[in-house]
Design an enzyme around this catalytic site. Structure first.
Site, PDB file in Angstrom:
ATOM      1  N   HIS A   1      -9.730   1.893   0.124  1.00  0.00           N
ATOM      2  CA  HIS A   1      -8.282   1.738   0.124  1.00  0.00           C
ATOM      3  C   HIS A   1      -7.831   1.193  -1.231  1.00  0.00           C
ATOM      4  O   HIS A   1      -8.128   0.045  -1.571  1.00  0.00           O
ATOM      5  CB  HIS A   1      -7.890   0.789   1.263  1.00  0.00           C
ATOM      6  CG  HIS A   1      -6.418   0.707   1.498  1.00  0.00           C
ATOM      7  ND1 HIS A   1      -5.504   1.407   0.738  1.00  0.00           N
ATOM      8  CD2 HIS A   1      -5.700   0.005   2.408  1.00  0.00           C
ATOM      9  CE1 HIS A   1      -4.292   1.131   1.188  1.00  0.00           C
ATOM     10  NE2 HIS A   1      -4.380   0.283   2.203  1.00  0.00           N
TER      11      HIS A   1
ATOM     12  N   HIS B   1      -2.497   7.660   6.386  1.00  0.00           N
ATOM     13  CA  HIS B   1      -2.740   6.330   5.825  1.00  0.00           C
ATOM     14  C   HIS B   1      -4.130   5.880   6.260  1.00  0.00           C
ATOM     15  O   HIS B   1      -4.897   5.403   5.424  1.00  0.00           O
ATOM     16  CB  HIS B   1      -1.656   5.361   6.306  1.00  0.00           C
ATOM     17  CG  HIS B   1      -1.769   4.012   5.682  1.00  0.00           C
ATOM     18  ND1 HIS B   1      -1.736   3.824   4.318  1.00  0.00           N
ATOM     19  CD2 HIS B   1      -1.940   2.780   6.221  1.00  0.00           C
ATOM     20  CE1 HIS B   1      -1.874   2.526   4.046  1.00  0.00           C
ATOM     21  NE2 HIS B   1      -2.004   1.879   5.176  1.00  0.00           N
TER      22      HIS B   1
ATOM     23  N   CYS C   1       0.808  -1.213   0.000  1.00  0.00           N
ATOM     24  CA  CYS C   1       0.000   0.000   0.000  1.00  0.00           C
ATOM     25  C   CYS C   1       0.845   1.268   0.000  1.00  0.00           C
ATOM     26  O   CYS C   1       0.311   2.372  -0.065  1.00  0.00           O
ATOM     27  CB  CYS C   1      -0.964  -0.045   1.178  1.00  0.00           C
ATOM     28  SG  CYS C   1      -1.860  -1.618   1.157  1.00  0.00           S
TER      29      CYS C   1
ATOM     30  N   PHE D   1       1.797  -3.537   3.795  1.00  0.00           N
ATOM     31  CA  PHE D   1       2.161  -4.875   4.283  1.00  0.00           C
ATOM     32  C   PHE D   1       3.615  -5.142   3.912  1.00  0.00           C
ATOM     33  O   PHE D   1       4.044  -4.864   2.797  1.00  0.00           O
ATOM     34  CB  PHE D   1       1.282  -5.945   3.615  1.00  0.00           C
ATOM     35  CG  PHE D   1      -0.107  -6.058   4.195  1.00  0.00           C
ATOM     36  CD1 PHE D   1      -0.475  -5.382   5.341  1.00  0.00           C
ATOM     37  CD2 PHE D   1      -1.042  -6.890   3.581  1.00  0.00           C
ATOM     38  CE1 PHE D   1      -1.758  -5.514   5.871  1.00  0.00           C
ATOM     39  CE2 PHE D   1      -2.326  -7.032   4.097  1.00  0.00           C
ATOM     40  CZ  PHE D   1      -2.687  -6.338   5.240  1.00  0.00           C
TER      41      PHE D   1
ATOM     42  N   LYS E   1      -9.457   7.936   2.689  1.00  0.00           N
ATOM     43  CA  LYS E   1      -9.910   6.549   2.476  1.00  0.00           C
ATOM     44  C   LYS E   1     -11.325   6.347   3.011  1.00  0.00           C
ATOM     45  O   LYS E   1     -11.991   5.376   2.651  1.00  0.00           O
ATOM     46  CB  LYS E   1      -8.953   5.558   3.139  1.00  0.00           C
ATOM     47  CG  LYS E   1      -7.599   5.449   2.436  1.00  0.00           C
ATOM     48  CD  LYS E   1      -6.763   4.326   3.017  1.00  0.00           C
ATOM     49  CE  LYS E   1      -5.394   4.232   2.354  1.00  0.00           C
ATOM     50  NZ  LYS E   1      -4.435   5.233   2.857  1.00  0.00           N
TER      51      LYS E   1
ATOM     52  N   GLU F   1      -0.712   5.125  13.946  1.00  0.00           N
ATOM     53  CA  GLU F   1      -0.292   6.284  13.147  1.00  0.00           C
ATOM     54  C   GLU F   1      -0.527   7.588  13.923  1.00  0.00           C
ATOM     55  O   GLU F   1       0.315   8.489  13.910  1.00  0.00           O
ATOM     56  CB  GLU F   1      -1.049   6.317  11.816  1.00  0.00           C
ATOM     57  CG  GLU F   1      -0.619   7.482  10.921  1.00  0.00           C
ATOM     58  CD  GLU F   1      -1.361   7.516   9.583  1.00  0.00           C
ATOM     59  OE1 GLU F   1      -2.362   6.776   9.443  1.00  0.00           O
ATOM     60  OE2 GLU F   1      -0.946   8.280   8.704  1.00  0.00           O
TER      61      GLU F   1
END
Lengths: 78, 416
Positions: free
Chosen positions: B341, B304, B164, B402, B336, B315
């Site tokens: 996403h 994010h 991502c 990831f 998002k 975060e």
């Protein structure tokens, strides 16, 4: 035109995105119909699937025009 | 050697909120949710049956049949968004195309192509009948390859893959190549198209996605106490980055300047975020240092914020550690909540959102908020539910992937 010839033309029109009027017996896949080497491989595979035949590589190399495809398949289709 | 300044001269987007930059911005500004039931396949047996799809998409609107058939959907999105950015920047005339590169991001590549060809093989008798376009359609770099072929750009060309964070990494790489003098302009950004059986089934198995099927519209709710996972999106975001003197010489319009990129790794777990947030602290510090600015200079962070229980909190804690008291002056938002996403495409559309926030002086919201999360500091401004007007001088865009990949990109209002 034979049923095989009709089907061959339909596959070529579909896969190469060309007009029916362009698909003449003399038309070369690469020189006239805009196919690259991968398009040609895909066409041969579609012919194999549609007509239930296996076209060996050395014979596939000799199928470069619409007319050559039709006569090969008229001879070998099951 | 002094680094060259790098500016943004073109934008492109095809997103679940709209299929052009103006349509995308209108959705962001007004707080529209892009979520709806999945139409791309029969999802009736899947745990998650909704996603943020690009609406009313028909490849025939963009490609002739032969051309479109040879591109996976993620590459179609790449070509569509980059075309918009390239035309916006006027990059096809009067530039040396040997000096224009394409650095694109995709986390997965042609997932649908891989899936369909594998299904096809499994249905047969073991005789291989793979389509000759299978490999060139599937590989992730078919996106950057097709963009260069279509436009004749012969400069540096490759794809970054870091889940991502992929398209943010592409943007940072593009920035680096230009500031080092290895290209004058680079088409960058990223795309993804993973709303397939394999994509949805795979992310469901990871327990990463929201399963709020009875209320899909509000399922993506970053920083809400009731968040239960991310909502899968698809599409592409594109930027033209260009050396400032090059843009100036040809009279290009300038949206903003890219002034920094930070990279780091969690070195912790292949999918779970490090709960201490150390990797995320590091990436924002690296980005600020690269940009040569102080934390107090930042106005807006496009986070994010995927709407997962663990990731969102980590975060925010990291932001508070890096920005200290100034965190309370920031606008924070996760777009998002609207787009879903986009995985490897997220950094692309979120860079576009960050740049438009600077251009318009409007912070797009974090929608779908109803219940405060007591774990999150309520004094922070999450830009909940409605856009806020604010002059934005500096915006930071965060993406994490990831594998533990973290990337932050910093944009600033352009000044001579």
């Amino acid at each position: 035109m034979s049923e095989i010839a009709e089907k061959v033309k339909a596959i070529i029109i579909d896969k190469l995105g060309v007009e029916a009027s362009e698909v003449t017996p003399e038309a070369s896949f690469t020189n006239d119909l805009g196919a690259d080497s991968l398009d040609t491989v895909e066409l041969i595979m579609e012919f194999e699937k549609e007509f239930n035949v296996s076209i060996p590589d050395d014979q596939a190399e000799n199928i470069g025009t619409v007319g050559q495809a039709i006569s090969y398949l008229e001879e070998h289709a099951k | 050697m002094a680094f060259r300044r790098v500016v943004v001269t073109g934008l492109g987007a095809i997103t679940p909120l709209g299929s052009t930059v103006p349509a995308y911005w209108e959705g962001l500004r007004t707080g529209v949710s892009g979520a709806a039931p999945i139409t791309r396949f029969d999802a009736s047996k899947f745990k998650t049956r909704f996603a943020c799809e690009v609406k009313n998409y028909n490849p025939d609107d963009y490609f002739d049949r032969k051309e479109g058939r040879k591109m996976d959907l993620f590459t179609q999105f790449a070509v569509i968004a980059s075309d918009e950015a390239i035309q916006d920047a006027g990059l096809l005339e009067g530039v040396n195309k040997d000096r224009v590169g394409v650095i694109w991001g995709s986390g997965i590549g042609g997932l649908k192509t891989f899936q369909d060809e594998s299904f096809n093989f499994a249905k047969g008798d073991g005789t291989p009948r793979y389509n000759p376009f299978f490999i060139p359609k599937m590989i992730a770099d078919s996106s950057s390859g097709n963009i260069s072929i279509k436009n004749g750009f012969r400069g540096p060309n490759f794809v970054t893959t870091s889940a991502c964070a992929s398209s943010s990494d592409a943007i940072v790489a593009a920035y680096n190549y230009i500031r080092l003098g290895m290209a004058d302009a680079v088409v960058t950004g990223g795309s993804e198209a993973a709303i397939t059986e394999a994509g949805v089934g795979g992310f469901n198995a990871l327990k990463a996605m929201s399963e709020r099927n009875d209320d899909a519209l509000t399922a993506s709710r970053p920083y809400d106490k009731e968040r239960d996972g991310f909502v899968l999106g698809e599409g592409a975001g594109a930027l033209v980055l260009e050396a400032y003197e090059h843009a100036q010489a040809r009279g290009a319009k300038i949206y903003a300047e890219i002034i920094g990129g930070g990279l780091s790794s969690d070195a912790y777990h292949i999918t779970a975020p490090d709960p201490t947030g150390e990797g995320v602290v590091l990436v924002m510090q690296n980005a600020l240092r690269d940009a040569g600015i102080k934390p107090e200079d930042v106005d807006y962070i496009n986070t994010h914020g995927t709407s997962t229980p663990l990731g969102d909190g980590a975060e925010i804690k990291a932001i508070q550690k890096v920005f200290g008291e100034h965190a309370y002056n920031l606008n924070i938002s996760s777009t998002k909540s609207m787009t879903g996403h986009l995985l490897g495409g997220a950094g692309g559309i979120e860079a576009v959102a960050s740049i438009l926030a600077i251009q318009h002086g409007v912070i797009p919201p974090t929608i779908n908020h109803s219940t405060d999360d007591p774990e999150l500091d309520a004094r922070l401004n999450f830009t909940f539910n409605a856009a806020q007007t604010r002059e934005v001088n500096v915006a930071m865009s965060n993406t994490f992937g990831f594998g533990g990949h973290n990337t932050s990109v910093v944009f600033r209002r352009f000044q001579e």
